[in-house]
Design a protein around this motif. Structure first.
Motif, PDB file in Angstrom:
ATOM      1  N   LEU A 133      -7.912   5.190   3.674  1.00  0.00           N
ATOM      2  CA  LEU A 133      -8.203   4.501   4.932  1.00  0.00           C
ATOM      3  C   LEU A 133      -7.009   3.664   5.376  1.00  0.00           C
ATOM      4  CD1 LEU A 133     -10.132   3.651   7.195  1.00  0.00           C
ATOM      5  CD2 LEU A 133     -11.036   1.876   5.659  1.00  0.00           C
ATOM      6  N   CYS A 134      -6.422   2.928   4.455  1.00  0.00           N
ATOM      7  CA  CYS A 134      -5.268   2.092   4.803  1.00  0.00           C
ATOM      8  C   CYS A 134      -4.065   2.954   5.200  1.00  0.00           C
ATOM      9  CB  CYS A 134      -4.902   1.189   3.632  1.00  0.00           C
ATOM     10  SG  CYS A 134      -6.169  -0.049   3.240  1.00  0.00           S
ATOM     11  N   ILE A 135      -3.813   4.036   4.459  1.00  0.00           N
ATOM     12  CA  ILE A 135      -2.689   4.909   4.804  1.00  0.00           C
ATOM     13  C   ILE A 135      -2.937   5.590   6.146  1.00  0.00           C
ATOM     14  CG2 ILE A 135      -1.348   6.916   4.092  1.00  0.00           C
ATOM     15  CD1 ILE A 135      -0.856   4.419   2.436  1.00  0.00           C
ATOM     16  N   ALA A 136      -4.167   6.028   6.396  1.00  0.00           N
ATOM     17  CA  ALA A 136      -4.487   6.650   7.682  1.00  0.00           C
ATOM     18  C   ALA A 136      -4.297   5.663   8.827  1.00  0.00           C
ATOM     19  CB  ALA A 136      -5.927   7.171   7.668  1.00  0.00           C
ATOM     20  N   LEU A 141       0.834  -1.205   0.000  1.00  0.00           N
ATOM     21  CA  LEU A 141       0.000   0.000   0.000  1.00  0.00           C
ATOM     22  C   LEU A 141       0.866   1.252   0.000  1.00  0.00           C
ATOM     23  CD1 LEU A 141      -2.744  -1.128   2.545  1.00  0.00           C
ATOM     24  CD2 LEU A 141      -3.036  -0.785   0.081  1.00  0.00           C
ATOM     25  N   ALA A 142       1.921   1.221   0.799  1.00  0.00           N
ATOM     26  CA  ALA A 142       2.840   2.356   0.810  1.00  0.00           C
ATOM     27  C   ALA A 142       3.487   2.550  -0.559  1.00  0.00           C
ATOM     28  CB  ALA A 142       3.903   2.146   1.888  1.00  0.00           C
ATOM     29  N   ALA A 143       3.843   1.439  -1.211  1.00  0.00           N
ATOM     30  CA  ALA A 143       4.445   1.520  -2.543  1.00  0.00           C
ATOM     31  C   ALA A 143       3.465   2.098  -3.561  1.00  0.00           C
ATOM     32  CB  ALA A 143       4.914   0.133  -2.982  1.00  0.00           C
ATOM     33  N   ILE A 144       2.197   1.732  -3.431  1.00  0.00           N
ATOM     34  CA  ILE A 144       1.185   2.282  -4.344  1.00  0.00           C
ATOM     35  C   ILE A 144       1.108   3.791  -4.204  1.00  0.00           C
ATOM     36  CG2 ILE A 144      -1.295   2.386  -4.797  1.00  0.00           C
ATOM     37  CD1 ILE A 144      -1.436  -0.578  -4.072  1.00  0.00           C
ATOM     38  N   LEU A 145       1.119   4.264  -2.977  1.00  0.00           N
ATOM     39  CA  LEU A 145       1.061   5.706  -2.738  1.00  0.00           C
ATOM     40  C   LEU A 145       2.279   6.399  -3.338  1.00  0.00           C
ATOM     41  CD1 LEU A 145      -0.495   8.001  -1.402  1.00  0.00           C
ATOM     42  CD2 LEU A 145       0.790   7.561   0.683  1.00  0.00           C
ATOM     43  N   VAL A 146       3.434   5.791  -3.174  1.00  0.00           N
ATOM     44  CA  VAL A 146       4.652   6.367  -3.742  1.00  0.00           C
ATOM     45  C   VAL A 146       4.558   6.413  -5.264  1.00  0.00           C
ATOM     46  CG1 VAL A 146       7.121   5.994  -4.061  1.00  0.00           C
ATOM     47  CG2 VAL A 146       6.107   5.730  -1.791  1.00  0.00           C
ATOM     48  N   VAL A 147       4.057   5.336  -5.870  1.00  0.00           N
ATOM     49  CA  VAL A 147       3.956   5.271  -7.332  1.00  0.00           C
ATOM     50  C   VAL A 147       2.969   6.301  -7.860  1.00  0.00           C
ATOM     51  CG1 VAL A 147       3.139   3.823  -9.228  1.00  0.00           C
ATOM     52  CG2 VAL A 147       4.700   2.883  -7.530  1.00  0.00           C
ATOM     53  N   LEU A 148       1.867   6.496  -7.163  1.00  0.00           N
ATOM     54  CA  LEU A 148       0.844   7.426  -7.639  1.00  0.00           C
ATOM     55  C   LEU A 148       1.305   8.869  -7.594  1.00  0.00           C
ATOM     56  CD1 LEU A 148      -2.484   6.011  -6.134  1.00  0.00           C
ATOM     57  CD2 LEU A 148      -1.748   5.980  -8.516  1.00  0.00           C
ATOM     58  N   ILE A 149       2.210   9.204  -6.683  1.00  0.00           N
ATOM     59  CA  ILE A 149       2.582  10.609  -6.501  1.00  0.00           C
ATOM     60  C   ILE A 149       4.022  10.873  -6.916  1.00  0.00           C
ATOM     61  CG2 ILE A 149       2.802  12.467  -4.813  1.00  0.00           C
ATOM     62  CD1 ILE A 149       0.544  11.017  -3.244  1.00  0.00           C
ATOM     63  N   LEU A 150       4.964  10.106  -6.384  1.00  0.00           N
ATOM     64  CA  LEU A 150       6.369  10.373  -6.678  1.00  0.00           C
ATOM     65  C   LEU A 150       6.741  10.062  -8.120  1.00  0.00           C
ATOM     66  CD1 LEU A 150       8.409   9.260  -3.531  1.00  0.00           C
ATOM     67  CD2 LEU A 150       7.774  11.557  -4.272  1.00  0.00           C
ATOM     68  N   ALA A 151       6.212   8.963  -8.657  1.00  0.00           N
ATOM     69  CA  ALA A 151       6.578   8.580 -10.021  1.00  0.00           C
ATOM     70  C   ALA A 151       6.163   9.630 -11.050  1.00  0.00           C
ATOM     71  CB  ALA A 151       5.976   7.219 -10.358  1.00  0.00           C
ATOM     72  N   PRO A 152       4.909  10.113 -11.047  1.00  0.00           N
ATOM     73  CA  PRO A 152       4.555  11.149 -12.035  1.00  0.00           C
ATOM     74  C   PRO A 152       5.366  12.429 -11.876  1.00  0.00           C
ATOM     75  CG  PRO A 152       2.576  10.156 -11.115  1.00  0.00           C
ATOM     76  CD  PRO A 152       3.723   9.662 -10.294  1.00  0.00           C
ATOM     77  N   LEU A 165       3.991   1.254  10.237  1.00  0.00           N
ATOM     78  CA  LEU A 165       5.295   1.351   9.587  1.00  0.00           C
ATOM     79  C   LEU A 165       6.091   2.480  10.221  1.00  0.00           C
ATOM     80  CD1 LEU A 165       4.304   0.930   5.817  1.00  0.00           C
ATOM     81  CD2 LEU A 165       5.208  -0.801   7.367  1.00  0.00           C
ATOM     82  N   PRO A 166       7.415   2.376  10.212  1.00  0.00           N
ATOM     83  CA  PRO A 166       8.226   3.394  10.880  1.00  0.00           C
ATOM     84  C   PRO A 166       8.282   4.730  10.149  1.00  0.00           C
ATOM     85  CG  PRO A 166       9.645   1.789   9.811  1.00  0.00           C
ATOM     86  CD  PRO A 166       8.242   1.266   9.683  1.00  0.00           C
ATOM     87  N   PHE A 167       7.894   4.763   8.867  1.00  0.00           N
ATOM     88  CA  PHE A 167       7.967   6.009   8.100  1.00  0.00           C
ATOM     89  C   PHE A 167       6.557   6.507   7.757  1.00  0.00           C
ATOM     90  CE2 PHE A 167       8.860   2.228   5.597  1.00  0.00           C
ATOM     91  CZ  PHE A 167       7.813   2.213   4.684  1.00  0.00           C
ATOM     92  N   GLY A 168       5.654   6.385   8.717  1.00  0.00           N
ATOM     93  CA  GLY A 168       4.265   6.769   8.478  1.00  0.00           C
ATOM     94  C   GLY A 168       4.088   8.237   8.156  1.00  0.00           C
ATOM     95  N   GLN A 169       4.872   9.123   8.790  1.00  0.00           N
ATOM     96  CA  GLN A 169       4.717  10.550   8.532  1.00  0.00           C
ATOM     97  C   GLN A 169       5.107  10.915   7.103  1.00  0.00           C
ATOM     98  OE1 GLN A 169       3.145  12.612  10.531  1.00  0.00           O
ATOM     99  NE2 GLN A 169       2.851  10.829  11.858  1.00  0.00           N
ATOM    100  N   VAL A 170       6.035  10.157   6.534  1.00  0.00           N
ATOM    101  CA  VAL A 170       6.378  10.385   5.130  1.00  0.00           C
ATOM    102  C   VAL A 170       5.179  10.055   4.242  1.00  0.00           C
ATOM    103  CG1 VAL A 170       7.909   9.695   3.243  1.00  0.00           C
ATOM    104  CG2 VAL A 170       8.800   9.925   5.566  1.00  0.00           C
ATOM    105  N   LEU A 171       4.500   8.956   4.575  1.00  0.00           N
ATOM    106  CA  LEU A 171       3.307   8.584   3.810  1.00  0.00           C
ATOM    107  C   LEU A 171       2.213   9.636   3.974  1.00  0.00           C
ATOM    108  CD1 LEU A 171       3.110   4.750   4.567  1.00  0.00           C
ATOM    109  CD2 LEU A 171       4.144   5.902   2.611  1.00  0.00           C
ATOM    110  N   ALA A 172       2.079  10.165   5.186  1.00  0.00           N
ATOM    111  CA  ALA A 172       1.085  11.209   5.418  1.00  0.00           C
ATOM    112  C   ALA A 172       1.378  12.435   4.558  1.00  0.00           C
ATOM    113  CB  ALA A 172       1.043  11.586   6.890  1.00  0.00           C
ATOM    114  N   PHE A 173       2.656  12.809   4.476  1.00  0.00           N
ATOM    115  CA  PHE A 173       3.037  13.946   3.638  1.00  0.00           C
ATOM    116  C   PHE A 173       2.716  13.684   2.172  1.00  0.00           C
ATOM    117  CE2 PHE A 173       6.248  15.800   0.807  1.00  0.00           C
ATOM    118  CZ  PHE A 173       6.008  17.147   1.025  1.00  0.00           C
TER     119      PHE A 173
END
Length: 582
Positions: free
Chosen positions: A398-401, A38-49, A409-417
């Motif tokens: 919901l999953c990220i929240a 799920l974290a990887a999906i979030l990264v792909v949706l935002i960081l990749a583009p 996960l230890p890097f949750g605040q990065v995902l929140a950002f």
């Protein structure tokens, strides 16, 4: 168990799970892999583009080598630079006008005894429901220099030969853009006004401050963060809006960035140049965010209570009805006038002939629904994309929240950002990033609904995430611990506890995202293909063809669809679900 002990225990568990003493075999459990996915999906949706956008701006399209030629081509012509400066000037003017509209309305509806507050609130929600490009069409029908109904009435009454108003000007563009988006200012600032305790204002009055000085020294400084936040988002929305400039800026011969970007996407396609032309918008966004933080850090206004206290309404006296007249005038400009003229044009054989019995027809609706090659398919596509994008955004949020709030996960605040970052990325820049990342081979998603759903879901992910986080904070962790003690995993917790408890909250966020996704144009305009057209793009095509009657009929159908969804939200979630979720 106290809050402090729970926090310590949660930190110990997180350290035990992710510390160096835990074997990798224990870390790679199926549920842990799911959270990482799920974290990887979030990264792909935002960081990749976004990263692909920046890399493409420095890449030669022919050789693949690094180059600055894309920036030279993007900003090497005076017209391109003029479009950027025009956009910044337009954005600043739109922000000023939105604040002039939104802040007084928010103050009047939350802090005064003005009559007709519910009517004004419904009118403001109507401004949210009305797609900006439909409002633009309405104002073209009203204030076109030759055939607009206001000018035709002016010619008939006075015998004048010069129009009274002309929407095809810089200030016409600013006005139509501002009235189509001041809802955001109203929501931010009214929420801040509602948090102010009247005791702070009473203290100022006791010390001799009058109403004006109290408002300037106490009330408005306390809502300054909300005003600045809404101003920033209003500016970003204005410079990235496509529909209104396409309708007004082109005939007005006022080049802006979004129109220039659309030219880069015409034949021959120049994606790398479009990327280079978009990067300064990202830099401007970063600069504005830094300026906002600098202003707030230096001011330091805050309420010590942390929550709303007793609020006494300001007595306006004889100015009550004057304030209502101002609020109603804003609502009329934003909703009433454009909607009425659109409705009349939808039932007219020719909108230039005026409304009469002989001119009345239902032909436009029949044509839009059953004869036009794209309309029926576009309506279904818009609804489907809205449903899919809203569902994807809510589930992912919901999953990220859950990951962030429960420290899975230890890097949750990065995902929140990352989850909230699309809120400050102009929609048109995000669309170009998605095109650069996913439209071309090897994925080749251009012309599919997949890229539209992914882009729109990412666009409105911040709304879903903030909604899910607010709901997660209201759930006590011990309720989830009970399920886990009985042998349930985290997925069981989400399915059995979190989901059912948050269903109303998530439903409100889902409806809000659906409304926005169904009318989205700035993102869709660069990603639609010949077989994936949506209503917003079809409406723009009809305006270019000059078929205003069919456009009005199709736009009315879109509005009815959106109103039906909002009515569902009002019926099951309360009349102000949009205000709470925004």
């Amino acid at each position: 168990m106290t809050s402090a002990s729970r926090t310590t225990e949660g930190s110990s568990i997180a350290h035990a799970r992710w510390g160096s003493s835990v074997p990798w075999a224990s870390r790679l459990q199926p549920q842990n892999l799911l959270w990482l996915l799920l974290a990887a999906i979030l990264v792909v949706l935002i960081l990749a583009p976004m990263s692909t956008l920046v890399i493409a701006s420095f890449t030669d399209a022919q050789t693949g080598n690094w180059t600055l030629s894309n920036y030279a081509e993007a900003y090497g012509r005076a017209r391109h630079v003029t479009a950027l400066t025009n956009t910044l000037k337009m954005g600043a003017a739109v922000v000023a006008l939105k604040l002039l509209f939104g802040v007084p309305l928010a103050w009047a509806c939350t802090r005064t005894d003005m009559p007709g507050k519910n009517l004004v609130r419904y009118g403001v929600f109507g401004a949210f429901i009305m797609p900006p490009y439909l409002g633009g069409v309405g104002w073209i029908l009203l204030a076109g220099p030759n055939t607009g109904w206001i000018n035709r009435a002016w010619f008939w009454l006075t015998g004048a030969t010069e129009p009274l108003v002309n929407v095809f000007t810089f200030w016409g563009l600013v006005l139509v853009t501002a009235i189509g988006g001041f809802f955001l200012v109203f929501v931010f600032v009214s929420s801040a006004f509602e948090m102010i305790n009247s005791e702070m204002e009473d203290a100022a009055n006791i010390l001799g401050a009058g109403p004006v000085k109290t408002a300037l020294k106490i009330t408005f400084p306390l809502v300054l963060p909300a005003i600045l936040g809404s101003a920033l988002l209003s500016f970003l929305g204005a410079i990235a809006l496509y529909g209104v400039p396409a309708l007004i800026a082109i005939p007005a011969r006022f080049p802006v960035v979004v129109i220039q970007l659309s030219e880069f996407f015409s034949f021959p396609l120049r994606v790398e140049v479009a990327a280079a032309y978009s990067v300064p918008l990202l830099l401007i966004t970063v600069g504005l965010l830094g300026l906002q933080r600098l202003i707030l850090r230096r001011k330091g206004y805050t309420s010590l209570t942390g929550k709303g206290g007793e609020r006494r309404l300001v007595k306006l006296g004889r100015w009550r009805w004057a304030m209502f007249a101002y609020c109603f005038a804003v609502v009329a400009l934003a909703v009433l006038l454009p909607f009425v003229v659109l409705l009349l044009a939808a039932f007219n054989r020719s909108w230039t002939a005026g409304f009469s019995i002989d001119n009345f027809t239902l032909r436009n609706f029949h044509y839009a629904l059953f004869e036009h090659s794209s309309s029926q398919h576009a309506l279904v596509a818009s609804v489907g994309i809205g449903i899919a994008a809203a569902t994807l955004a809510i589930l992912l949020a919901l999953c990220i929240a859950y990951i962030v709030q429960r420290r899975v996960l230890p890097f949750g605040q990065v995902l929140a950002f990352l989850a909230v970052s699309p809120y400050v990325i102009p929609g048109i820049v995000l669309a170009i990033g998605f095109y650069a990342a996913y439209a071309l081979p090897p994925l080749a998603l251009y012309g599919t609904y997949t890229i539209l759903v992914l882009a729109v879901a990412t666009r409105f992910l911040p709304i879903a995430f903030t909604t899910a986080v607010a709901g997660m904070r209201s759930i006590h962790p011990e309720m989830e611990d009970a399920v886990r003690i009985l042998g349930g995993g985290r997925l069981s917790v989400i399915r059995s506890v979190v989901g059912p408890l948050l269903k109303r909250t998530l439903a409100g966020g889902w409806l809000l995202i659906f409304v926005l996704a169904a009318q989205e144009l700035s993102t869709a305009i660069f990603l639609v293909g010949p077989n994936t057209r949506v209503v917003s793009v079809v409406l723009l095509d009809l305006s270019e063809e000059g078929r205003m009657e069919v456009l009005a009929a199709l736009g009315t159908l879109l509005l009815l669809m959106i109103v039906a969804v909002v009515a569902i939200g009002v019926r099951y979630l309360g009349r102000d679900f949009m205000l709470r979720r925004s």
